[in-house]
Each structure stands twice: as C-alpha cells, then as structure tokens.
Design a protein around this motif. Structure first.
Motif, PDB file in Angstrom:
ATOM      1  N   ASP A 401      45.660  42.755  33.245  1.00 17.61           N
ATOM      2  CA  ASP A 401      46.038  42.510  32.095  1.00 17.61           C
ATOM      3  C   ASP A 401      44.334  42.024  31.305  1.00 17.61           C
ATOM      4  N   ALA A 402      43.674  42.265  31.341  1.00 16.66           N
ATOM      5  CA  ALA A 402      42.407  41.670  30.445  1.00 16.66           C
ATOM      6  C   ALA A 402      41.880  40.056  30.328  1.00 16.66           C
ATOM      7  N   GLU A 403      43.344  39.794  29.381  1.00 15.47           N
ATOM      8  CA  GLU A 403      43.235  38.746  28.569  1.00 15.47           C
ATOM      9  C   GLU A 403      43.121  37.321  29.549  1.00 15.47           C
ATOM     10  N   LEU A 404      43.727  37.649  30.844  1.00  9.30           N
ATOM     11  CA  LEU A 404      44.986  36.802  31.939  1.00  9.30           C
ATOM     12  C   LEU A 404      43.529  36.429  32.637  1.00  9.30           C
ATOM     13  N   SER A 405      43.753  35.092  32.953  1.00  7.66           N
ATOM     14  CA  SER A 405      42.695  34.555  34.295  1.00  7.66           C
ATOM     15  C   SER A 405      43.298  34.812  35.571  1.00  7.66           C
ATOM     16  N   VAL A 406      42.071  34.741  36.395  1.00 10.88           N
ATOM     17  CA  VAL A 406      42.853  35.046  37.818  1.00 10.88           C
ATOM     18  C   VAL A 406      44.353  34.070  37.804  1.00 10.88           C
ATOM     19  N   PHE A 407      44.103  33.379  37.887  1.00  2.00           N
ATOM     20  CA  PHE A 407      45.167  32.281  38.006  1.00  2.00           C
ATOM     21  C   PHE A 407      46.544  32.577  37.730  1.00  2.00           C
ATOM     22  N   GLU A 408      46.055  32.959  36.398  1.00  2.00           N
ATOM     23  CA  GLU A 408      47.307  32.705  34.839  1.00  2.00           C
ATOM     24  C   GLU A 408      48.030  34.202  35.869  1.00  2.00           C
ATOM     25  N   THR A 409      46.666  35.375  35.752  1.00  2.00           N
ATOM     26  CA  THR A 409      47.822  36.287  36.310  1.00  2.00           C
ATOM     27  C   THR A 409      48.152  36.249  38.002  1.00  2.00           C
ATOM     28  N   LEU A 410      48.122  35.417  38.864  1.00  2.00           N
ATOM     29  CA  LEU A 410      48.599  35.294  40.477  1.00  2.00           C
ATOM     30  C   LEU A 410      50.253  34.973  39.509  1.00  2.00           C
ATOM     31  N   ASP A 411      50.022  33.782  38.988  1.00  2.00           N
ATOM     32  CA  ASP A 411      51.270  32.698  38.142  1.00  2.00           C
ATOM     33  C   ASP A 411      51.939  33.551  37.567  1.00  2.00           C
ATOM     34  N   ASN A 412      51.648  34.627  36.955  1.00  7.00           N
ATOM     35  CA  ASN A 412      52.621  35.180  35.715  1.00  7.00           C
ATOM     36  C   ASN A 412      54.092  36.133  36.965  1.00  7.00           C
ATOM     37  N   GLU A 437      39.484  30.633  37.287  1.00  9.10           N
ATOM     38  CA  GLU A 437      39.752  30.336  35.463  1.00  9.10           C
ATOM     39  C   GLU A 437      39.010  32.052  35.085  1.00  9.10           C
ATOM     40  N   LYS A 438      38.244  32.582  35.516  1.00  8.29           N
ATOM     41  CA  LYS A 438      37.522  33.890  35.032  1.00  8.29           C
ATOM     42  C   LYS A 438      38.489  34.842  34.103  1.00  8.29           C
ATOM     43  N   PRO A 439      38.700  35.026  32.913  1.00  6.20           N
ATOM     44  CA  PRO A 439      39.057  35.653  32.967  1.00  6.20           C
ATOM     45  C   PRO A 439      38.703  37.364  32.797  1.00  6.20           C
ATOM     46  N   VAL A 440      40.045  38.137  33.519  1.00  2.11           N
ATOM     47  CA  VAL A 440      39.903  39.756  34.618  1.00  2.11           C
ATOM     48  C   VAL A 440      39.026  41.145  33.305  1.00  2.11           C
ATOM     49  N   ARG A 441      38.935  39.744  31.997  1.00  2.00           N
ATOM     50  CA  ARG A 441      37.986  41.266  30.763  1.00  2.00           C
ATOM     51  C   ARG A 441      35.762  41.245  32.590  1.00  2.00           C
ATOM     52  N   VAL A 442      35.821  39.730  32.783  1.00  2.00           N
ATOM     53  CA  VAL A 442      34.327  39.852  32.864  1.00  2.00           C
ATOM     54  C   VAL A 442      34.506  40.054  34.052  1.00  2.00           C
ATOM     55  N   LEU A 443      35.259  40.485  35.473  1.00  2.00           N
ATOM     56  CA  LEU A 443      35.160  40.325  36.569  1.00  2.00           C
ATOM     57  C   LEU A 443      34.510  41.526  37.283  1.00  2.00           C
ATOM     58  N   SER A 444      33.918  41.296  38.014  1.00  2.00           N
ATOM     59  CA  SER A 444      33.510  42.842  37.959  1.00  2.00           C
ATOM     60  C   SER A 444      34.927  43.783  38.898  1.00  2.00           C
ATOM     61  N   GLY A 445      34.300  45.077  38.986  1.00  2.00           N
ATOM     62  CA  GLY A 445      35.108  45.605  40.096  1.00  2.00           C
ATOM     63  C   GLY A 445      35.855  45.035  41.525  1.00  2.00           C
ATOM     64  N   GLY A 446      34.874  45.056  42.444  1.00  2.00           N
ATOM     65  CA  GLY A 446      35.005  44.404  43.366  1.00  2.00           C
ATOM     66  C   GLY A 446      35.648  43.016  43.892  1.00  2.00           C
ATOM     67  N   GLU A 447      36.134  42.066  42.223  1.00  2.00           N
ATOM     68  CA  GLU A 447      36.603  41.458  42.020  1.00  2.00           C
ATOM     69  C   GLU A 447      38.116  41.442  42.236  1.00  2.00           C
ATOM     70  N   LYS A 448      38.136  42.268  41.038  1.00  2.00           N
ATOM     71  CA  LYS A 448      38.972  42.865  40.332  1.00  2.00           C
ATOM     72  C   LYS A 448      40.090  43.923  41.505  1.00  2.00           C
ATOM     73  N   ALA A 449      39.336  44.226  42.656  1.00  2.79           N
ATOM     74  CA  ALA A 449      40.258  44.708  43.723  1.00  2.79           C
ATOM     75  C   ALA A 449      40.553  43.953  44.580  1.00  2.79           C
ATOM     76  N   ARG A 450      39.889  42.880  45.016  1.00  2.67           N
ATOM     77  CA  ARG A 450      40.572  41.885  45.852  1.00  2.67           C
ATOM     78  C   ARG A 450      41.844  41.381  44.975  1.00  2.67           C
ATOM     79  N   LEU A 451      41.930  40.477  43.643  1.00  2.00           N
ATOM     80  CA  LEU A 451      42.556  40.376  42.734  1.00  2.00           C
ATOM     81  C   LEU A 451      44.172  41.210  43.495  1.00  2.00           C
ATOM     82  N   VAL A 452      43.168  42.937  42.988  1.00  2.00           N
ATOM     83  CA  VAL A 452      44.999  43.580  43.375  1.00  2.00           C
ATOM     84  C   VAL A 452      45.511  43.182  44.708  1.00  2.00           C
TER      85      VAL A 452
END
Length: 540
Positions: A401-412, A437-452
């Motif tokens: 979800d592009a609008e959630l932050s990194v922490f919100e994504t984990l918490d949800n 606190e970064k929103p997912v929409r501003v993450l780089s490809g590498g940051e998104k991969a780490r979050l997944v």
C-alpha cells in the motif's frame, strides 16, 4: 591520476565529508565502501565533474578520459542496443548513424531518383567508418553485449522496448566499450545474471585502466579490487587488499581501539579515585595537583565508531510434512517456446534447492509453477501436508500500500506484535530512526524489497520460495539474511546470482539445461567442484 585533497561536502543538514583525502593511481582497482547514505555516489559525481566539493579540491591528470556508470540510465529509445552502445565511443558513432540512414535510403524505392548521389555519399561515409575502425568497433560492441547476455535479436532491436534492468546493461556496455583511462562503476553487479556477472568479472580483471567501483556482491568485489577506500563519518580511509582483508583489518583496528580506550578509562578511573581520596589532605596536596594537571593534558581516546547493525531473532517455522512439493510430468510453454516437457521433481523437508540456468532456461517459471502463480499446461504440481508457503518475487513490491508508512505496513500486518519487536524487525532490514515513518510511495526498489522480506520472515513459512532475494540488499543486510536463513529449519527453493548466498544456503542444486534437468546432491560449492564452472552458461 585522481586526487581528493581535503574535500568537505554537505548536503542540506547532512555532512558527507570533512577534510577527506584519497587518491586513485594508474592501473589500480579500488572498491569504495561505506554505509547507505555515506556519500559514495556523491564522491563518484565529484570525480566525474558532475558535482563539486564545498571545500578542498578534486584534481585529475590532464587528458585522461573518465567513464561513469550509475543507476540513472535516462531515456533510451529509437535505435538499436548496438547503436546505443557505440554512441559512447565518440565520432565513430555519428558516422555509424549516417551509414545506417544511407542504407535505409538505398533500399527505399521512393528515392530511386537520388540513387547516384546516395551511392556516392555512401562510399564516402563507409570509407570514413572504416578509417575510424567502425567495423571492428561494432564487433567489439556485440562482443560486450553478448557477454552481458544479450541475444542477437535484442542487440538489433529497439533499445526502448527493453526493461529497465536491460537498459542498465546497455549503459554499462557503453562504458566498457569506451575503455576510458578511469572507470567509475556504481553498483555494476545489479541486474546481472550469474553468467553476465562472471563475464564482467573477467573483463574488469583484464582492464588496464584505473577502476573505482561499489558493489553489494562480496565475491565480485573480492575477486577484482586490490584496494579499499572506506567512507565513514566524513572521512576516507584506505586499506591495501581486497574486501575480505579490509573486513579483517577494520575488525582488528576496532579491537585495538577498544582495548586502548578501555586501558585509558581504567587509568583515568584510578587517577580520579586517588584525587578524590586525597584532595582534602594537605600532606598529599602536591601529588593531587600533579595528577590533576596530568589528567588535563591527556588526549582522550575515543571508543571505536561501530556501524549499527541490528540482529533479529526470527521465530521458528512450523514443521511441514516430509514431502513438501511434487511435480509430475509437468509441461509448460509460452507460444512456440517450450520451457518444460515432462518435468519431474520432488522436494523434501529441510532441503534447500538453488535453481541454476541461463537466461530463459525457466528458473522463475519453475518458482511460479511451484507457488501456483502459474499453471502447468499439463502434469501436476502438489504441495505436501501442513506446508505454509512464502513466495518472494519482484512483483510482490507492487502489492504494498503506497500510502502507508514502513511502520504502518508492519503494524497492520502484525497487529498483535509489540512496537519494540516491529522496530527491531525494521532495523534489521535497514529501516532505522525516522526511516520507519517513510511512506511506501517514496521508497526505492531496494527498500521495498527489504520491506517485503521483513513481512515474510516475521512470521516465517515453512517453505520459502525466493526469486533473487538479494537484489538491492547491501552487504550488512545480506549477511544478516544469510545468518537468519542458515538457522531456518524449513525448506527452500531459490534463484540467486549471489555466489556467497548460494554457497552459504544451498544443499541441493537443480540445473536447467537445453538437454533437460540435472540434479546435484550437495550445495553450490559441491556443484562448482563437480562441474568445474560457477554457472551453467560458462561450461564448454
């Protein structure tokens, strides 16, 4: 050839360099290392003349050529990959473009009345092309593109139709063909398959110019560089040797600094204790004063700066049945291209299969068939009892979800988990401090991969299917992942071009070849010993 003299640089509130100095000499192969955000790309841009230091000087020897490859390849479209690569070689590329234009005009029936003039001009341009070594250059361009796994059709097709990863290979090929006096390569190992990576390794070993490069691939770095320049807290420190030597020397220096700091702290405590004990006694006044003055003059030893690496203890995976997945007589084709015909495979509990094969052999297709993301044309894929599947693929990043932050994504995803546990998880995958606190929409490809990856491993499945899981991970995060997966008691099926990752985690090898599927007992290290090659496409 290149000298950095007392350079200082600040980006906004972030100080990148403070009176830092280093040098790059003729023929040297240097690895540039440092944590994310330390200023590696900024340093490259300053050497390339695309940025300037706030203070100090970057000086280069007169007349040297510099080729700079970074991850921002820009727009490419309208000509072939070969033409795009040759375009970096100077005047010959302009002549090649006119020659191609004239060839098209000569074949155009609507321009028959211009034929005599076109033929005359074609002869002139062709002569100039030969004079500049154009035909040899085209051959070399094709050789480089072939080394980077381009098929002849891809070389001659419109570069605009290629994916971002393939365009990066074109941009890299431009620099390699150019063979400048100095190459600056920022993460050249990204987006390369294993065969291309090993080809590039050999190419750079044979390159006689000066090289400075960054890479998150430990083996690749170790086999090429003979010197390391480290960026840390605004300073540049040079180490003679490869990346492994640098790691050992850094650890030794930290140990020595820590011992020196502790010795001084013990001495200071002893002196302070004496002063406190005797400061009220007149008989010891001179001794107390002497020790006070001594303490004032002592230059304090600072404790070593330690890179913040957060370890995370991943919970154990639930046990699956002994038979995890079975493929029987599986067939899969895309149009006329047959990928599998009669594939049989059985994966048992706690086996760790790495899948090897050249581009197009069907590695990712196999993973999609096993996970149910693709259906076989015929045959059957069966998951065993109590199998809990986790699938990491590049497309998984698009589901965030592009609008959630990194922490919100984990918490949800894990609402029952404690904040401390989730922050530790985020930190282990490189999200520390305000990064959560970064929103997912501003993450780089590498940051998104780490979050997944973090989402998948917090509540681990007992069957992990991983398609290039180390893409974009820095060395520290990659090492943390290897340590976590080394103690993982589930089953794994994975594709990776990282040889350190392959050797550390596999205990079975599945090789996809044009002649069929080959199984190897033992992991990647045993596969290399058995075949004499590090990748299937290199075998003669």
């Amino acid at each position: 050839m290149i000298r950095l003299d007392s350079i200082s640089k600040q980006n906004g509130h972030q100080i990148l360099f403070i009176e830092a100095s280093a040098a790059l000499f003729k023929g040297e192969k240097v690895g540039l290392v440092g944590p994310n955000g330390a200023g590696k790309s900024t340093l490259f841009r300053m050497i390339a003349g695309e940025d300037v230091p706030d203070e100090g000087q970057v000086s280069t020897d007169r007349g040297i050529t510099i080729g700079y490859f970074d991850q921002n390849v820009g727009e490419m479209a309208g000509r072939s990959a070969v033409a795009e690569v040759m375009d970096g070689a100077g005047p010959v590329s302009e002549v090649a473009a006119e020659l191609a234009e004239l060839e098209g005009a000569l074949a155009d029936p609507d321009r028959a009345d211009e034929m005599e003039a076109l033929i005359e001009r074609f002869g002139e341009v062709q002569g100039r092309f030969e004079e500049l070594g154009g035909y040899a250059l085209e051959g070399r361009a094709r050789e480089v593109l072939s080394g980077l796994s381009f098929s002849p059709a891809m070389m001659d097709g419109d570069v605009g139709a290629l994916s971002g990863g393939w365009k990066m290979r074109v941009a890299l090929a431009r620099i390699l063909l150019m063979r400048p006096d100095v190459m600056l390569l920022d993460e050249p190992s990204n987006h390369l398959d294993l065969e291309s990576l090993i080809w590039l390794e050999d190419f750079l070993k044979g390159y006689d110019g000066a090289l400075m490069m960054t890479s998150h691939d430990r083996e690749f770095m170790n086999r090429i560089v003979t010197k390391i320049v480290e960026i840390d807290a605004g300073t540049l420190t040079t180490y003679g040797g490869d990346y492994g030597f640098y790691e050992d020397q850094r650890a030794l220096a930290e140990k020595q600094m820590q011992a020196q700091y502790e010795r001084q702290q013990a001495m200071l405590a002893k002196e302070i204790k004496f002063i406190e004990r005797f400061k009220a006694r007149a008989s010891h006044a001179s001794q107390v004063q002497s020790r006070v003055k001594k303490l004032e003059k002592i230059e304090r030893v600072e404790p070593p700066r330690r890179r913040q690496t957060i370890e995370f203890d991943f919970p154990p995976a639930p046990r699956s049945g002994d038979e995890v997945v079975t493929l029987r007589s599986v067939a899969k084709a895309y149009g006329d291209r047959v990928i599998y015909d009669g594939l049989d495979l059985r994966i048992a509990r706690r086996e760790r299969w790495c899948v090897m094969g050249v581009n197009g052999a069907g590695k990712s297709t196999l993973l999609r068939l096993v996970t149910g993301s693709a259906a076989p044309d015929s045959g059957k894929v069966t998951l065993g009892g109590s199998v809990k599947l986790g699938y990491f693929a590049q497309h998984a990043m698009e589901l965030l979800d592009a609008e959630l932050s990194v922490f919100e994504t984990l918490d949800n995803t894990f609402p029952q988990a404690g904040q401390g546990s989730l922050r530790a998880l985020a930190g282990a995958f490189g999200f520390s401090g305000d990064d959560v606190e970064k929103p997912v929409r501003v993450l780089s490809g590498g940051e998104k991969a780490r979050l997944v990856m973090a989402l998948m491993l917090y509540d681990p499945p007992n069957f992990l299917v991983l398609d290039e899981p180390t893409n974009h991970l820095d060395m520290a995060t990659k090492q943390m992942l290897i340590r976590a997966l080394a103690s993982y008691e589930g089953t794994m099926l994975f594709v990776s071009h990282d040889r350190h990752f392959l050797a550390a985690l596999s205990n079975r090898v599945l090789e996809l070849t044009p002649e069929g599927v080959r199984h190897y007992g033992g992991g990647y290290t045993e596969y290399v010993a058995s075949t004499g090659q590090e990748a299937p496409g290199l075998r003669s």
